[in-house]
Design an enzyme around this catalytic site. Structure first.
Site: not given
Ligand code: SAJ
Length: 413
Positions: A211, A265
């Site tokens: 994880k 996360c």
């Molecule tokens: N973000 C960007 N650019 C992108 C994608 C995301 O800047 O291209 C930013 C988002 O705006 C945000 C951050 O990254 O600030 C994180 O967002 P995210 O959508 O990547 O992830 P989370 O935090 O919403 O959810 C993650 C997920 N993990 C992965 O994709 C590996 C989810 O599957 C997990 O369950 C979750 O963390 C968790 O609870 O651990």
């Protein structure tokens, strides 16, 4: 069907509890937040998540989900409580400890305890030791030592993405790590009742690590995108166009830069690996630093523009941690608004279709107001696009031609 007690009715626990109830299990959800408990029992989620309302209404109406502030005797216990970090990247396991202490008195022979919270390597073993001390009358497993036990203990890290949790709860593959093989198998029996994805069984230390590396992988990739945005700014290049073109290579898939990396996360979990192996984790640490420094860089872009105006008004489009959610935990856009508002005293107009009142951290600042998009556009000299909400993507770019724009998320690209 089984009796399940879900401890922690937050972003993970509540959808999980409602999903289990929808599959016919008898679920008691337990949370210290009495207001959340009351809302849930009246069929209203205490945060917004697509499809959750529907799932919860059905769960409550059929009487299969009951929320309360104390745990109940059950066959399965799922712990879905926060695991934040403390000073120096140290994991704060106080919520897991408290949840463990809460369920210990109601455990009985044959029960299974499952930790879903993202946790540092060793947390499930520590939880088992805590249960062993609290309940010397029951036999608990020892790591990878098969044999008769009274209570099974496993780790099944949550993997759902806010904004699409209900769908992902069903369809995502899951990893179940047991203290022993029997523990993993016992937890599997519950998950196979609702997960359509593939479920793999392993030991709890591996599951914990898996994880953490999933979220660290994403953090490192996000850092790469964010670093590119700084490089492009220095070189006078359009980062969105450059990434779009690079991604047309069959083996390149760069993420989108943003105002930073937020949420509870990705901005947190890599720290658990850094803490466990501080000398070895140069790349993971650097990624954290790059992503952590991005809101400050975006703030400076805005602050630089404010010096061009005598009495500037800044409009900030977006305040949540990512698009199309109402969650502001570790939100980089919120940090940007705070920095700009505090450092200059400049009027900052916040627009966010998913947020209906200013977060507490902004309420004390009398130069910050929550307004609608049209008011912000009319009154602002400087417009900062900080979150790519669906509604913002539909905005007519031409309306912003006479504004000074900081576009952290490529809305105007
Ligand atoms: N973000 C960007 N650019 C992108 C994608 C995301 O800047 O291209 C930013 C988002 O705006 C945000 C951050 O990254 O600030 C994180 O967002 P995210 O959508 O990547 O992830 P989370 O935090 O919403 O959810 C993650 C997920 N993990 C992965 O994709 C590996 C989810 O599957 C997990 O369950 C979750 O963390 C968790 O609870 O651990």
């Amino acid at each position: 069907m089984s009796k399940v007690c879900v401890v922690g009715l937050g972003y993970i626990g509540l959808p999980t509890a409602a999903m289990l109830a929808s599959r016919g299990h008898e679920v008691v959800g337990c949370d210290v937040n009495a207001r959340a408990v009351e809302m849930i029992n009246s069929g209203r989620p205490h945060f917004h998540e697509p499809d959750l309302q529907m799932l919860l209404t059905a769960a409550v109406q059929t009487g299969r989900l009951l929320a309360q502030t104390a745990p109940a005797a059950s066959d399965y216990f799922i712990l879905a409580v926060p695991t934040p970090f403390k000073e120096g990247n140290k994991p704060d396991l106080s919520y897991v400890d408290a949840a463990t202490d809460l369920i210990a008195p109601v455990l009985k022979r044959g029960d299974t305890v499952i930790l879903e919270s993202t946790s540092p390597v060793g947390a499930t073993q520590a939880l088992t030791e805590r249960l062993r001390s609290a309940r010397p009358d029951l036999a608990f497993p020892h790591f990878q030592e098969e044999g008769d036990v009274d209570v099974f203990v496993a780790h099944c890290p949550e993997r759902v993405m806010p904004g699409q949790m209900v769908r992902e709860l069903l369809s995502n593959d899951r990893i179940i790590g047991g203290m022993t093989d029997d523990c993993a198998k016992s937890a599997f029996t519950l998950y196979e009742s609702f997960v359509s994805g593939r479920t793999s069984l392993t030991d709890c230390r591996t599951a914990e690590f898996v994880k953490l590396i999933e979220n660290s992988y994403r953090d490192v990739n996000l850092a790469f995108a964010n670093e590119l945005s700084l490089v492009c700014d220095e070189l006078g290049l359009d980062v969105w166009r450059a990434i779009d073109l690079a991604n047309r290579h069959p083996r390149v898939n760069i993420l989108q830069p943003g105002a930073g990396v937020g949420g509870h996360c990705i901005a947190v979990d890599p720290r658990f690996i850094i803490d466990a192996a501080p000398r070895t984790t140069r790349l993971i640490r650097a990624a954290r630093e790059v992503n952590d420094s991005k809101p400050q860089w975006v703030s400076e872009q805005i602050l630089r523009l404010t010096s061009r105006f005598r009495d500037p008004v800044v409009a900030s489009f977006g305040i949540t941690y990512k698009p199309d959610v109402d969650d502001i935990r570790e939100s980089p856009s919120l940090k940007v608004v705070q920095t700009v508002a505090k450092q200059t005293g400049t009027r900052v107009l916040v627009v966010d279709p998913n947020v209906h009142e200013l977060p507490t951290v902004l309420r004390g600042l009398n130069n910050v107001a929550l307004v609608n998009a049209e008011t912000a556009r009319q009154e602002a000299d400087i417009v900062a696009f900080l979150v790519g909400h669906r509604q913002f993507r539909r905005l007519d770019k031409k309306l912003f031609l006479n504004k000074a724009v900081v576009d952290a998320v490529g809305l105007m690209a």
